[in-house]
Design a protein around this motif. Structure first.
Motif, PDB file in Angstrom:
ATOM      1  N   ILE A   9       0.869  -1.194   0.000  1.00 36.12           N
ATOM      2  CA  ILE A   9       0.000   0.000   0.000  1.00 36.12           C
ATOM      3  C   ILE A   9       0.895   1.229   0.000  1.00 36.12           C
ATOM      4  O   ILE A   9       1.775   1.363   0.866  1.00 36.12           O
ATOM      5  N   ILE A  10       0.666   2.106  -0.970  1.00 34.24           N
ATOM      6  CA  ILE A  10       1.285   3.428  -0.935  1.00 34.24           C
ATOM      7  C   ILE A  10       0.321   4.314  -0.149  1.00 34.24           C
ATOM      8  O   ILE A  10      -0.837   4.482  -0.522  1.00 34.24           O
ATOM      9  N   LYS A  11       0.782   4.829   1.001  1.00 27.87           N
ATOM     10  CA  LYS A  11      -0.086   5.401   2.028  1.00 27.87           C
ATOM     11  C   LYS A  11      -0.466   6.865   1.728  1.00 27.87           C
ATOM     12  O   LYS A  11       0.123   7.502   0.847  1.00 27.87           O
ATOM     13  N   PRO A  12      -1.416   7.412   2.507  1.00 30.35           N
ATOM     14  CA  PRO A  12      -1.918   8.759   2.210  1.00 30.35           C
ATOM     15  C   PRO A  12      -0.864   9.872   2.252  1.00 30.35           C
ATOM     16  O   PRO A  12      -1.033  10.897   1.575  1.00 30.35           O
ATOM     17  N   ASP A  13       0.209   9.702   3.027  1.00 27.96           N
ATOM     18  CA  ASP A  13       1.237  10.762   3.014  1.00 27.96           C
ATOM     19  C   ASP A  13       1.883  10.868   1.643  1.00 27.96           C
ATOM     20  O   ASP A  13       2.325  11.946   1.239  1.00 27.96           O
ATOM     21  N   ALA A  14       1.937   9.749   0.913  1.00 35.31           N
ATOM     22  CA  ALA A  14       2.552   9.751  -0.422  1.00 35.31           C
ATOM     23  C   ALA A  14       1.587  10.258  -1.494  1.00 35.31           C
ATOM     24  O   ALA A  14       2.000  11.010  -2.387  1.00 35.31           O
ATOM     25  N   THR A  15       0.304   9.872  -1.396  1.00 38.20           N
ATOM     26  CA  THR A  15      -0.640  10.409  -2.393  1.00 38.20           C
ATOM     27  C   THR A  15      -0.787  11.918  -2.198  1.00 38.20           C
ATOM     28  O   THR A  15      -0.855  12.671  -3.171  1.00 38.20           O
ATOM     29  N   ARG A  16      -0.785  12.366  -0.922  1.00 35.39           N
ATOM     30  CA  ARG A  16      -0.914  13.812  -0.642  1.00 35.39           C
ATOM     31  C   ARG A  16       0.240  14.605  -1.255  1.00 35.39           C
ATOM     32  O   ARG A  16       0.048  15.684  -1.805  1.00 35.39           O
ATOM     33  N   ARG A  39      -6.296   2.625  -6.980  1.00 30.09           N
ATOM     34  CA  ARG A  39      -6.285   3.757  -6.050  1.00 30.09           C
ATOM     35  C   ARG A  39      -7.657   3.822  -5.410  1.00 30.09           C
ATOM     36  O   ARG A  39      -8.680   3.747  -6.112  1.00 30.09           O
ATOM     37  N   LEU A  40      -7.716   3.941  -4.099  1.00 32.30           N
ATOM     38  CA  LEU A  40      -9.010   3.980  -3.425  1.00 32.30           C
ATOM     39  C   LEU A  40      -8.908   4.746  -2.113  1.00 32.30           C
ATOM     40  O   LEU A  40      -7.819   5.009  -1.597  1.00 32.30           O
ATOM     41  N   GLN A  41     -10.074   5.104  -1.614  1.00 32.82           N
ATOM     42  CA  GLN A  41     -10.189   5.774  -0.314  1.00 32.82           C
ATOM     43  C   GLN A  41     -10.715   4.752   0.686  1.00 32.82           C
ATOM     44  O   GLN A  41     -11.846   4.265   0.542  1.00 32.82           O
ATOM     45  N   LEU A  42      -9.921   4.374   1.662  1.00 34.50           N
ATOM     46  CA  LEU A  42     -10.374   3.411   2.673  1.00 34.50           C
ATOM     47  C   LEU A  42     -11.432   4.046   3.562  1.00 34.50           C
ATOM     48  O   LEU A  42     -11.296   5.203   3.977  1.00 34.50           O
ATOM     49  N   LYS A  44     -13.359   3.951   7.363  1.00 31.93           N
ATOM     50  CA  LYS A  44     -12.901   3.648   8.718  1.00 31.93           C
ATOM     51  C   LYS A  44     -13.034   2.142   8.984  1.00 31.93           C
ATOM     52  O   LYS A  44     -12.125   1.521   9.530  1.00 31.93           O
ATOM     53  N   GLU A  45     -14.151   1.569   8.563  1.00 34.00           N
ATOM     54  CA  GLU A  45     -14.398   0.141   8.797  1.00 34.00           C
ATOM     55  C   GLU A  45     -13.364  -0.715   8.054  1.00 34.00           C
ATOM     56  O   GLU A  45     -12.880  -1.716   8.594  1.00 34.00           O
ATOM     57  N   GLN A  46     -13.045  -0.332   6.825  1.00 34.85           N
ATOM     58  CA  GLN A  46     -12.052  -1.099   6.058  1.00 34.85           C
ATOM     59  C   GLN A  46     -10.669  -1.004   6.704  1.00 34.85           C
ATOM     60  O   GLN A  46      -9.950  -2.006   6.803  1.00 34.85           O
ATOM     61  N   ALA A  47     -10.272   0.205   7.125  1.00 32.10           N
ATOM     62  CA  ALA A  47      -8.950   0.374   7.745  1.00 32.10           C
ATOM     63  C   ALA A  47      -8.878  -0.401   9.061  1.00 32.10           C
ATOM     64  O   ALA A  47      -7.867  -1.050   9.363  1.00 32.10           O
ATOM     65  N   GLU A  48      -9.952  -0.366   9.843  1.00 36.16           N
ATOM     66  CA  GLU A  48      -9.973  -1.122  11.109  1.00 36.16           C
ATOM     67  C   GLU A  48      -9.867  -2.619  10.840  1.00 36.16           C
ATOM     68  O   GLU A  48      -9.168  -3.341  11.563  1.00 36.16           O
ATOM     69  N   ALA A  49     -10.528  -3.085   9.795  1.00 36.86           N
ATOM     70  CA  ALA A  49     -10.470  -4.513   9.473  1.00 36.86           C
ATOM     71  C   ALA A  49      -9.082  -4.902   8.965  1.00 36.86           C
ATOM     72  O   ALA A  49      -8.523  -5.930   9.367  1.00 36.86           O
ATOM     73  N   PHE A  50      -8.512  -4.062   8.112  1.00 31.50           N
ATOM     74  CA  PHE A  50      -7.196  -4.389   7.553  1.00 31.50           C
ATOM     75  C   PHE A  50      -6.138  -4.454   8.649  1.00 31.50           C
ATOM     76  O   PHE A  50      -5.260  -5.320   8.631  1.00 31.50           O
ATOM     77  N   PRO A  71      -6.489   9.237  -0.195  1.00 32.72           N
ATOM     78  CA  PRO A  71      -6.452   8.000  -0.977  1.00 32.72           C
ATOM     79  C   PRO A  71      -5.158   7.216  -0.777  1.00 32.72           C
ATOM     80  O   PRO A  71      -4.131   7.771  -0.389  1.00 32.72           O
ATOM     81  N   VAL A  72      -5.259   5.926  -1.035  1.00 38.06           N
ATOM     82  CA  VAL A  72      -4.093   5.038  -1.037  1.00 38.06           C
ATOM     83  C   VAL A  72      -4.017   4.360  -2.403  1.00 38.06           C
ATOM     84  O   VAL A  72      -4.999   4.340  -3.149  1.00 38.06           O
ATOM     85  N   VAL A  73      -2.851   3.826  -2.722  1.00 39.23           N
ATOM     86  CA  VAL A  73      -2.684   2.996  -3.919  1.00 39.23           C
ATOM     87  C   VAL A  73      -2.324   1.598  -3.430  1.00 39.23           C
ATOM     88  O   VAL A  73      -1.279   1.434  -2.776  1.00 39.23           O
ATOM     89  N   VAL A  74      -3.201   0.632  -3.688  1.00 44.02           N
ATOM     90  CA  VAL A  74      -2.921  -0.743  -3.260  1.00 44.02           C
ATOM     91  C   VAL A  74      -2.444  -1.535  -4.468  1.00 44.02           C
ATOM     92  O   VAL A  74      -2.934  -1.352  -5.588  1.00 44.02           O
ATOM     93  N   GLN A  75      -1.455  -2.382  -4.203  1.00 44.78           N
ATOM     94  CA  GLN A  75      -0.786  -3.095  -5.293  1.00 44.78           C
ATOM     95  C   GLN A  75      -0.506  -4.537  -4.893  1.00 44.78           C
ATOM     96  O   GLN A  75      -0.189  -4.796  -3.725  1.00 44.78           O
TER      97      GLN A  75
END
Ligand code: RTP
Ligand code: MG
Length: 140
Positions: A9-16, A39-42, A44-50, A71-75
């Motif tokens: 996952i390329i995290k929000p600090d990098a997309t920003r 590229r997607l926006q997690l 709260k429920e998805q981030a807590e589950a992940f 947003p994050v970029v998941v790969q």
């Protein structure tokens, strides 16, 4: 060496900061190949589950807030020993401890906003890949 897949996952600090391409270049230079990406926006429920494995940790709430802050970029990355190779090029969780030339040493802002996630075992990689991708979305 075994060809493996791992979840990145390329995290929000990098997309920003608009540096996802620079991060991707370092992953590719390490011999990792993107076989799925979105590229997607997690939520709260998805981030807590992940990050459920960390739910008892003091930093859990902050981590979920950060991971949903943009947003994050998941790969899915593929390559020889992809799990370990990705962790190597990412560097230590805290960028001040990360080796020179690693993604986190180069780009991370702090121990939380640390630019990338990578699965920490082949077993977790398989689970994390299933969390984000169907088989149809992955192509070598
Ligand atoms: P990741 O899971 O994101 O690949 O990172 P990691 O294995 O190197 O680190 P882990 O211990 O699994 O922690 C997951 C993420 O939580 C944030 N964190 N914040 N404030 C803190 O002390 C702290 N510690 C960890 C980071 O974003 C870390 O990557
Ligand atoms: Mg981890």
């Amino acid at each position: 060496m075994a060809t493996e897949r791992t979840l990145s996952i390329i995290k929000p600090d990098a997309t920003r900061r608009n540096i996802t391409g620079k991060v991707l270049a370092m992953l590719e230079e390490a011999g990792l190949r993107v076989v799925a990406q979105k590229r997607l926006q997690l939520t709260k429920e998805q981030a807590e589950a992940f990050y459920a494995v960390h739910k008892e940790r003091a930093f859990f709430g902050d981590l979920v807030s950060f991971m949903t802050s943009g947003p994050v970029v998941v790969q899915v990355l593929e390559g020889d020993n992809a799990v370990a190779e990705n962790r190597r090029v990412m560097g230590a969780t805290n960028p001040v401890d990360a080796e020179d030339g690693t993604i986190r040493r180069t780009f991370a802002e702090n121990i939380e906003a640390n630019t990338v996630h990578g699965s920490d075992s082949a077993e977790n990689a398989a689970q994390e890949i299933r969390f984000f991708f169907s088989d149809l979305e992955i192509t070598g």
